[in-house]
Design a protein around this motif. Structure first.
Motif, PDB file in Angstrom:
ATOM      1  N   ARG A  11       0.833  -1.193   0.000  1.00  0.00           N
ATOM      2  CA  ARG A  11       0.000   0.000   0.000  1.00  0.00           C
ATOM      3  C   ARG A  11       0.870   1.245   0.000  1.00  0.00           C
ATOM      4  O   ARG A  11       1.940   1.273   0.584  1.00  0.00           O
ATOM      5  N   SER A  12       0.339   2.292  -0.608  1.00  0.00           N
ATOM      6  CA  SER A  12       1.012   3.578  -0.628  1.00  0.00           C
ATOM      7  C   SER A  12       0.649   4.363   0.623  1.00  0.00           C
ATOM      8  O   SER A  12      -0.489   4.306   1.105  1.00  0.00           O
ATOM      9  N   ALA A  13       1.608   5.133   1.137  1.00  0.00           N
ATOM     10  CA  ALA A  13       1.347   6.009   2.268  1.00  0.00           C
ATOM     11  C   ALA A  13       0.947   7.402   1.800  1.00  0.00           C
ATOM     12  O   ALA A  13       0.583   8.241   2.608  1.00  0.00           O
ATOM     13  N   CYS A  33       5.624   5.134  -4.072  1.00  0.00           N
ATOM     14  CA  CYS A  33       4.468   5.667  -4.776  1.00  0.00           C
ATOM     15  C   CYS A  33       4.271   7.094  -4.274  1.00  0.00           C
ATOM     16  O   CYS A  33       4.169   7.312  -3.060  1.00  0.00           O
ATOM     17  N   GLY A  34       4.272   8.048  -5.180  1.00  0.00           N
ATOM     18  CA  GLY A  34       4.135   9.437  -4.779  1.00  0.00           C
ATOM     19  C   GLY A  34       5.317   9.930  -3.970  1.00  0.00           C
ATOM     20  O   GLY A  34       5.184  10.841  -3.161  1.00  0.00           O
ATOM     21  N   GLY A  35       6.470   9.292  -4.152  1.00  0.00           N
ATOM     22  CA  GLY A  35       7.679   9.706  -3.443  1.00  0.00           C
ATOM     23  C   GLY A  35       7.846   9.129  -2.050  1.00  0.00           C
ATOM     24  O   GLY A  35       8.837   9.393  -1.378  1.00  0.00           O
ATOM     25  N   ARG A  36       6.903   8.292  -1.609  1.00  0.00           N
ATOM     26  CA  ARG A  36       7.005   7.672  -0.279  1.00  0.00           C
ATOM     27  C   ARG A  36       7.046   6.158  -0.414  1.00  0.00           C
ATOM     28  O   ARG A  36       6.366   5.589  -1.263  1.00  0.00           O
ATOM     29  N   PRO A  37       7.823   5.478   0.444  1.00  0.00           N
ATOM     30  CA  PRO A  37       7.937   4.015   0.358  1.00  0.00           C
ATOM     31  C   PRO A  37       6.598   3.311   0.553  1.00  0.00           C
ATOM     32  O   PRO A  37       5.775   3.746   1.348  1.00  0.00           O
ATOM     33  N   MET A  38       6.415   2.230  -0.192  1.00  0.00           N
ATOM     34  CA  MET A  38       5.217   1.403  -0.041  1.00  0.00           C
ATOM     35  C   MET A  38       5.520   0.304   0.973  1.00  0.00           C
ATOM     36  O   MET A  38       6.658  -0.134   1.095  1.00  0.00           O
ATOM     37  N   SER A  39       4.477  -0.125   1.694  1.00  0.00           N
ATOM     38  CA  SER A  39       4.655  -1.208   2.660  1.00  0.00           C
ATOM     39  C   SER A  39       3.357  -1.989   2.800  1.00  0.00           C
ATOM     40  O   SER A  39       2.306  -1.571   2.304  1.00  0.00           O
ATOM     41  N   GLU A  40       3.437  -3.112   3.503  1.00  0.00           N
ATOM     42  CA  GLU A  40       2.264  -3.956   3.692  1.00  0.00           C
ATOM     43  C   GLU A  40       1.272  -3.335   4.663  1.00  0.00           C
ATOM     44  O   GLU A  40       0.095  -3.649   4.620  1.00  0.00           O
ATOM     45  N   ASP A  41       1.724  -2.465   5.535  1.00  0.00           N
ATOM     46  CA  ASP A  41       0.849  -1.903   6.559  1.00  0.00           C
ATOM     47  C   ASP A  41       0.743  -0.382   6.519  1.00  0.00           C
ATOM     48  O   ASP A  41       0.398   0.249   7.496  1.00  0.00           O
ATOM     49  N   ALA A  42       1.011   0.219   5.370  1.00  0.00           N
ATOM     50  CA  ALA A  42       0.989   1.681   5.260  1.00  0.00           C
ATOM     51  C   ALA A  42      -0.432   2.209   5.394  1.00  0.00           C
ATOM     52  O   ALA A  42      -1.392   1.581   4.968  1.00  0.00           O
ATOM     53  N   GLU A  43      -0.544   3.370   6.012  1.00  0.00           N
ATOM     54  CA  GLU A  43      -1.813   4.070   6.091  1.00  0.00           C
ATOM     55  C   GLU A  43      -1.645   5.396   5.369  1.00  0.00           C
ATOM     56  O   GLU A  43      -0.626   6.061   5.506  1.00  0.00           O
ATOM     57  N   VAL A  44      -2.653   5.788   4.611  1.00  0.00           N
ATOM     58  CA  VAL A  44      -2.571   7.033   3.854  1.00  0.00           C
ATOM     59  C   VAL A  44      -2.634   8.209   4.813  1.00  0.00           C
ATOM     60  O   VAL A  44      -3.469   8.260   5.701  1.00  0.00           O
ATOM     61  N   THR A  45      -1.711   9.146   4.634  1.00  0.00           N
ATOM     62  CA  THR A  45      -1.729  10.376   5.411  1.00  0.00           C
ATOM     63  C   THR A  45      -2.135  11.510   4.494  1.00  0.00           C
ATOM     64  O   THR A  45      -1.682  11.588   3.355  1.00  0.00           O
ATOM     65  N   ALA A  46      -2.992  12.373   4.946  1.00  0.00           N
ATOM     66  CA  ALA A  46      -3.539  13.448   4.123  1.00  0.00           C
ATOM     67  C   ALA A  46      -2.453  14.396   3.631  1.00  0.00           C
ATOM     68  O   ALA A  46      -1.510  14.695   4.341  1.00  0.00           O
TER      69      ALA A  46
END
Length: 100
Positions: A11-13, A33-46
């Motif tokens: 998931r993208s953060a 994705c979008g310049g931030r690392p992807m991970s299995e437990d990422a939560e999107v930050t506004a």
């Protein structure tokens, strides 16, 4: 990011993008994705990450020819997928022979 394995869902953060790994690279890589690392437990930050033209598209396969990484987009988003600083490209569909 530690070694990516086939079948891993990431998931993208920075946006709503989610992908599943179809072909994993032999060496560890950093998938972003979008310049931030992807991970299995990422939560999107506004309001984080970089918005991009087109973003990721549902059902498309994205590849990196240098590493052999291939991912399938399972949830679209606004960010651009990159590996080790290189943007991933959409994999072209295979052409079928004519049925003459």
């Amino acid at each position: 990011m530690a070694g990516i394995t086939v079948g891993t869902r990431l998931r993208s953060a920075s946006c709503g993008t989610e992908v599943m790994v179809i072909h994993a690279p032999a060496d560890p890589v950093e998938l972003t994705c979008g310049g931030r690392p992807m991970s299995e437990d990422a939560e999107v930050t506004a309001a984080s990450g970089e918005p991009a033209d087109g973003g990721t598209l549902l059902g498309k396969r994205y590849v990196d020819d240098t590493t052999g990484l291939e991912v399938l987009c399972t949830r679209p988003g606004a960010g651009v997928l990159s590996v080790d600083g290189r943007h991933l490209t959409i994999k072209a569909p295979k052409t079928l022979p004519a049925s003459d």
